[in-house]
Design an enzyme around this catalytic site. Structure first.
Site, PDB file in Angstrom:
ATOM      1  N   ASP A  41      -2.498   7.971  -2.794  1.00 35.51           N
ATOM      2  CA  ASP A  41      -2.367   7.902  -4.253  1.00 35.51           C
ATOM      3  C   ASP A  41      -1.359   6.833  -4.675  1.00 35.51           C
ATOM      4  O   ASP A  41      -1.281   6.496  -5.858  1.00 35.51           O
ATOM      5  CB  ASP A  41      -1.874   9.252  -4.806  1.00 35.51           C
ATOM      6  CG  ASP A  41      -2.999  10.226  -5.129  1.00 35.51           C
ATOM      7  OD1 ASP A  41      -4.022   9.779  -5.674  1.00 35.51           O
ATOM      8  OD2 ASP A  41      -2.835  11.435  -4.837  1.00 35.51           O
ATOM      9  N   GLN A  90      -3.507  17.242  -4.948  1.00 34.24           N
ATOM     10  CA  GLN A  90      -4.141  17.218  -6.265  1.00 34.24           C
ATOM     11  C   GLN A  90      -3.152  17.691  -7.334  1.00 34.24           C
ATOM     12  O   GLN A  90      -2.518  18.735  -7.196  1.00 34.24           O
ATOM     13  CB  GLN A  90      -5.393  18.101  -6.244  1.00 34.24           C
ATOM     14  CG  GLN A  90      -6.205  18.087  -7.510  1.00 34.24           C
ATOM     15  CD  GLN A  90      -6.956  16.774  -7.765  1.00 34.24           C
ATOM     16  OE1 GLN A  90      -7.111  15.945  -6.882  1.00 34.24           O
ATOM     17  NE2 GLN A  90      -7.402  16.586  -8.987  1.00 34.24           N
ATOM     18  N   LYS A 139     -14.348  14.406  -4.486  1.00 34.56           N
ATOM     19  CA  LYS A 139     -13.670  13.511  -3.545  1.00 34.56           C
ATOM     20  C   LYS A 139     -14.170  13.759  -2.127  1.00 34.56           C
ATOM     21  O   LYS A 139     -14.407  12.818  -1.371  1.00 34.56           O
ATOM     22  CB  LYS A 139     -12.149  13.706  -3.630  1.00 34.56           C
ATOM     23  CG  LYS A 139     -11.549  13.104  -4.897  1.00 34.56           C
ATOM     24  CD  LYS A 139     -10.109  13.520  -5.143  1.00 34.56           C
ATOM     25  CE  LYS A 139      -9.652  13.000  -6.511  1.00 34.56           C
ATOM     26  NZ  LYS A 139      -8.272  13.379  -6.844  1.00 34.56           N
TER      27      LYS A 139
HETATM   28  N1  LIG Z   1      -3.193  13.408  -6.675  1.00 39.43           N
HETATM   29  C1  LIG Z   1      -4.075  13.159  -7.636  1.00 39.43           C
HETATM   30  N2  LIG Z   1      -4.754  11.995  -7.620  1.00 39.43           N
HETATM   31  C2  LIG Z   1      -5.670  11.716  -8.597  1.00 39.43           C
HETATM   32  O1  LIG Z   1      -6.297  10.645  -8.589  1.00 39.43           O
HETATM   33  C3  LIG Z   1      -5.910  12.710  -9.609  1.00 39.43           C
HETATM   34  C4  LIG Z   1      -5.172  13.901  -9.562  1.00 39.43           C
HETATM   35  N3  LIG Z   1      -4.259  14.087  -8.588  1.00 39.43           N
HETATM   36  N4  LIG Z   1      -5.343  14.847 -10.510  1.00 39.43           N
HETATM   37  C5  LIG Z   1      -6.330  14.713 -11.563  1.00 39.43           C
HETATM   38  C6  LIG Z   1      -6.669  13.275 -11.889  1.00 39.43           C
HETATM   39  C7  LIG Z   1      -8.002  13.101 -12.559  1.00 39.43           C
HETATM   40  N5  LIG Z   1      -8.818  12.331 -11.637  1.00 39.43           N
HETATM   41  C8  LIG Z   1     -10.176  12.090 -11.800  1.00 39.43           C
HETATM   42  C9  LIG Z   1     -10.948  11.473 -10.844  1.00 39.43           C
HETATM   43  C10 LIG Z   1     -12.305  11.291 -11.018  1.00 39.43           C
HETATM   44  C11 LIG Z   1     -12.946  11.728 -12.155  1.00 39.43           C
HETATM   45  C12 LIG Z   1     -14.412  11.548 -12.312  1.00 39.43           C
HETATM   46  O2  LIG Z   1     -15.105  11.191 -11.383  1.00 39.43           O
HETATM   47  N6  LIG Z   1     -14.970  11.820 -13.477  1.00 39.43           N
HETATM   48  C13 LIG Z   1     -16.395  11.713 -13.755  1.00 39.43           C
HETATM   49  C14 LIG Z   1     -16.917  12.997 -14.388  1.00 39.43           C
HETATM   50  C15 LIG Z   1     -16.484  14.252 -13.714  1.00 39.43           C
HETATM   51  C16 LIG Z   1     -16.833  15.477 -14.538  1.00 39.43           C
HETATM   52  O3  LIG Z   1     -17.995  15.611 -14.963  1.00 39.43           O
HETATM   53  O4  LIG Z   1     -15.919  16.306 -14.748  1.00 39.43           O
HETATM   54  C17 LIG Z   1     -16.639  10.582 -14.704  1.00 39.43           C
HETATM   55  O5  LIG Z   1     -15.703  10.196 -15.439  1.00 39.43           O
HETATM   56  O6  LIG Z   1     -17.750  10.080 -14.753  1.00 39.43           O
HETATM   57  C18 LIG Z   1     -12.188  12.326 -13.142  1.00 39.43           C
HETATM   58  C19 LIG Z   1     -10.822  12.494 -12.964  1.00 39.43           C
HETATM   59  C20 LIG Z   1      -8.080  12.051 -10.523  1.00 39.43           C
HETATM   60  N7  LIG Z   1      -6.828  12.524 -10.624  1.00 39.43           N
END
Ligand SMILES: Nc1nc(=O)c2c([nH]1)NC[C@@H]1CN(c3ccc(C(=O)N[C@@H](CCC(=O)O)C(=O)O)cc3)C=[N+]21
Length: 289
Positions: free
Chosen positions: A121, A98, A54
């Protein structure tokens, strides 16, 4: 014919170019750089990776960010104290706490404490209420990313049967609400399924649009999907050291009309929507101050 793959990473990059340009216009007009404060409590490795992603994404579009790292034994009172400081800090436009938080901290109490105008969020009850009433201030990042993917793919949502599996506060609940509203990427007939749903497969097989947000690796199989359906996979699971979604991609792609992969699907879109919301927050705070 196997499904069209909805490339969330490519779409996210395209949208980030637009956001970077909007950020630059905002900075030129106001002299203010939009700023996101991210709060990470504890040392969950996955959370650390997401938060770093992020921060990098912010830097790439010209948004400032500060990471506040707190020890895993931080008390709720200490965390609330930080939130209050960030609420009062005029140089901070967006605040992201987070999730998940350590067990000693009451998640709702912390999320409620984030100023509704800095709540990028869209977890604050005021912002959830505005979404339900169809007059959103911030759109929650993951559901909004899903909608953008449907628009980009040319999926007709109006009048379509959208089935959402999962009823979480962060994805399922807001997404269901957004899909049934009037407007773009909406006007759908929405069914919500969850762990207590009876005859789940009979319902999912009726979906023109199937959204999996349950947190169970490879849960959605080919026999749960109507041929030609658009399938969006919100899941992020680690299985045998590999990142997999809630959809059994290899099976389902043979049946679906379009399908989003994991990784490279919803995840990058979630981060992109966070960037958009941070710019929105900076714009809002200027209007209200
Ligand atoms: N307050 C809060 N807001 C959130 O938006 C929030 C959170 N807490 N806690 C956890 C979850 C999970 N989440 C993700 C965001 C991006 C990827 C992402 O970019 N994933 C990549 C791969 C990343 C990797 O390789 O691990 C993809 O899918 O291509 C994954 C998971 C946001 N969250």
């Amino acid at each position: 014919m196997p499904a069209h793959i909805i490339d969330g990473k490519a779409l996210a990059e395209k949208l980030r170019v637009e956001i970077a340009s909007d950020v630059s216009t905002f900075v030129n007009e106001t002299g203010v750089t939009p700023h996101l404060a991210a709060v990470l409590v504890g040392d969950d490795p996955a959370s650390a990776v997401y938060v770093r992603n992020k921060e990098r994404a912010c830097a790439n579009v010209g948004i400032g960010s500060t990471l506040h790292r707190l020890a895993s034994e931080t008390t709720q009172a200490e965390l609330l104290e930080l939130i209050h400081q960030l609420n009062a800090d005029d140089s901070v436009h967006g605040i992201l706490v987070q999730l998940p938080l350590p067990a000693q901290i009451h998640e709702k109490a912390v999320l409620d404490a984030v100023s509704a105008l800095k709540d990028v969020d869209a977890f604050h009850p005021e912002n959830v209420g505005l979404i339900v009433q169809g007059r959103p201030r911030f759109l929650p990042c993951t559901p909004c990313g899903v909608q953008q993917m449907l628009i980009h793919q040319g999926v007709q949502t109006a009048g379509a049967h959208a089935v959402v599996i999962g009823r979480s506060e962060i994805v399922g609940k807001p997404l269901v609400n957004m899909l049934m509203q009037k407007g773009e990427a909406a006007n759908a007939t929405v069914t919500v399924c969850h762990s207590r749903t009876r005859d789940l497969n009979d319902i999912t097989r009726q979906a023109d649009i199937l959204i999996a947000a349950i947190g169970l690796p490879l849960f959605v199989k080919a026999d749960m999907v109507k041929p030609g359906a658009a399938v969006i996979d919100v899941g992020i699971n680690r299985l045998d050291g590999k990142l997999v979604g809630d959809v059994d991609f290899d099976q389902v792609r043979e049946v679906a009309g379009a399908i989003s992969p994991v990784p490279g699907g919803v995840g990058p879109m979630t981060i992109t929507m966070l960037l958009r919301n941070t710019l929105t927050a900076a714009t809002l705070l200027r209007k209200t101050s």
